[in-house]
Design an enzyme around this catalytic site. Structure first.
Site, short mmCIF file in Angstrom:
data_model
loop_
_atom_site.label_atom_id
_atom_site.label_comp_id
_atom_site.label_asym_id
_atom_site.label_seq_id
_atom_site.Cartn_x
_atom_site.Cartn_y
_atom_site.Cartn_z
N HIS A 129 0.80 -1.04 0.14
CA HIS A 129 0.17 -0.15 -0.09
C HIS A 129 0.84 1.26 0.00
CE1 HIS A 129 -1.55 3.38 2.60
NE2 HIS A 129 -2.68 3.26 1.87
N VAL A 132 0.40 9.27 -1.21
CA VAL A 132 0.88 10.49 -0.98
C VAL A 132 -0.21 11.47 -1.38
CG1 VAL A 132 3.31 9.93 -1.28
CG2 VAL A 132 1.72 10.25 -3.44
N ARG A 133 -0.24 12.68 -0.66
CA ARG A 133 -1.43 13.41 -0.79
C ARG A 133 -1.14 14.72 -0.09
NH1 ARG A 133 -1.93 10.15 3.49
NH2 ARG A 133 -2.47 10.96 5.64
N HIS A 168 12.57 -1.54 4.71
CA HIS A 168 13.09 -0.43 5.56
C HIS A 168 14.07 0.28 5.23
CE1 HIS A 168 9.80 -0.58 8.62
NE2 HIS A 168 9.65 -2.00 8.12
N HIS A 198 -8.59 -4.36 17.86
CA HIS A 198 -9.14 -5.43 18.29
C HIS A 198 -8.57 -6.96 18.28
CE1 HIS A 198 -9.97 -5.25 13.95
NE2 HIS A 198 -10.45 -6.32 14.11
N GLY A 286 -17.77 10.69 -0.71
CA GLY A 286 -16.76 10.43 -2.02
C GLY A 286 -17.30 9.19 -2.86
N ARG A 287 -16.58 8.94 -3.54
CA ARG A 287 -16.82 7.90 -4.78
C ARG A 287 -16.84 6.77 -4.24
NH1 ARG A 287 -14.24 5.55 -9.45
NH2 ARG A 287 -15.77 5.54 -11.15
#
Length: 331
Positions: A129, A132-133, A168, A198, A286-287
């Site tokens: 995964h 970047v935003r 890493h 959990h 959102g979509r």
């Protein structure tokens, strides 16, 4: 300190190029093939682009941004992969944003980024995964509020120490030009974020995670924060491609495939219960197809499953799914 101004268009151009480069690299993995339950296989499966626009409100025709959702399904090497670009304008920020940042109330915001999840067919290749935003909120007469977020992490089913150290090392090396404290800080943040409370269990072996990256939090101007986004975005392929090359031809059995599906169930649990991006997307209307594209095509759950001590399945949770100083472990 000289502060550089936010350049949303430069970020957008980088993100669209990043999406293209990642899709091309992963299509090459598909084209060169890998072991697929008793047979070697390759395919010409490609990412299919779904370009979409988002209306400002139901019943109007004004555009509020959009995106390009690239999805590959049913490949021989990649069972499902989504590499998603979006750039949206938000007039009414959801609770996930204003609860953490009450100063955003009354501002119009833009959110743009690339997010991906790749689910390989072969259980010897980890799920990966990356995200970047950038977020910017503006109001006339006020300075814009902006920040960057993102990172990448690895979720193996049959981990190899060499791969964990390599992953890493890539994280460490891309952070090094920005300061010696950056990798340990964002590595620890990743361990804490990708944790299933959990289950009392890590989602994977971690990597990097950061949020709210701006001048206030790190003392970096816009250009330096943007440079870090690019280092992280480019770092994903440096991390994952060598692992694909080394593991995608490894033979595996049907029971190992079933274990992969069982562990994918944990991935589903995390994304639906804890993932901040999923919750933000749902709360901001959102979509839905783009929000839930991270879910695998197949997953499984088994009541009170307990792997036998000494098996690789036992070792996954007993050793690997715990925060570790991977750079000081011998491969």
């Amino acid at each position: 300190m000289l502060l550089s101004s936010p350049n949303v268009q430069a970020v957008r151009a980088y993100l669209l190029d990043l999406q293209d480069r990642i899709c091309q690299a992963l299509e090459h993995q598909e084209a060169t093939g890998g072991f697929n339950l008793y047979a070697e296989g390759a395919s010409n499966a490609k990412f299919v682009a779904d370009v979409w626009e988002r209306p400002i409100e139901q019943g109007t025709h004004q555009n509020l941004g959009g995106g390009r959702s690239n999805v590959l399904q049913g490949g021989k090497v990649i069972e499902k992969g989504g590499v998603m670009f979006s750039h949206i304008v938000i007039n009414h920020l959801p609770a996930t944003a204003t609860a953490r940042h009450p100063e955003l109330a009354g501002r119009q915001a833009q959110a743009l980024g690339v997010s991906l999840v790749i689910h390989p067919t072969n259980p010897k290749v980890p799920t990966s995964h990356a995200n970047v935003r950038m977020f910017i909120a503006e109001k006339e007469g006020y300075e814009p509020i902006w920040w960057f977020g993102g990172g990448f992490d690895l979720t193996p089913f049959y981990p190899v120490m060499e791969d964990c150290v390599h992953w890493h090392q890539v994280c460490h090396d891309l952070c090094a030009p920005f300061g010696s404290d950056v990798y340990p800080k964002f590595k620890t943040w990743c361990d804490e974020y990708f944790y299933l409370k959990h289950r009392n269990e890590q989602r994977g072996i971690g990597g990097l995670f950061y949020d709210d990256l701006n001048t206030l939090s790190m003392g970096w101007d816009f250009d330096k924060c943007f440079a870090f986004m690019q280092a992280v975005g480019d770092g994903y392929l440096k991390g994952i491609l060598p692992i694909f090359e080394k593991r995608k031809h490894t033979r595996y059995s049907e029971p190992q495939r079933n274990f992969q599906l069982y562990r994918r169930g944990r991935y589903v649990e995390y994304n639906l219960v804890y993932d901040r991006g999923t919750l933000f997307g749902l709360q901001s209307n959102g979509r839905i197809e783009s929000i839930l594209v991270s879910l695998p095509p197949l997953a499984g759950w088994e009541y009170r499953y307990e792997p036998l001590a000494g098996t690789p399945e036992f070792e996954l949770t007993d050793f690997y799914l715990k925060p570790r100083d991977w750079l000081n472990l011998k491969a």
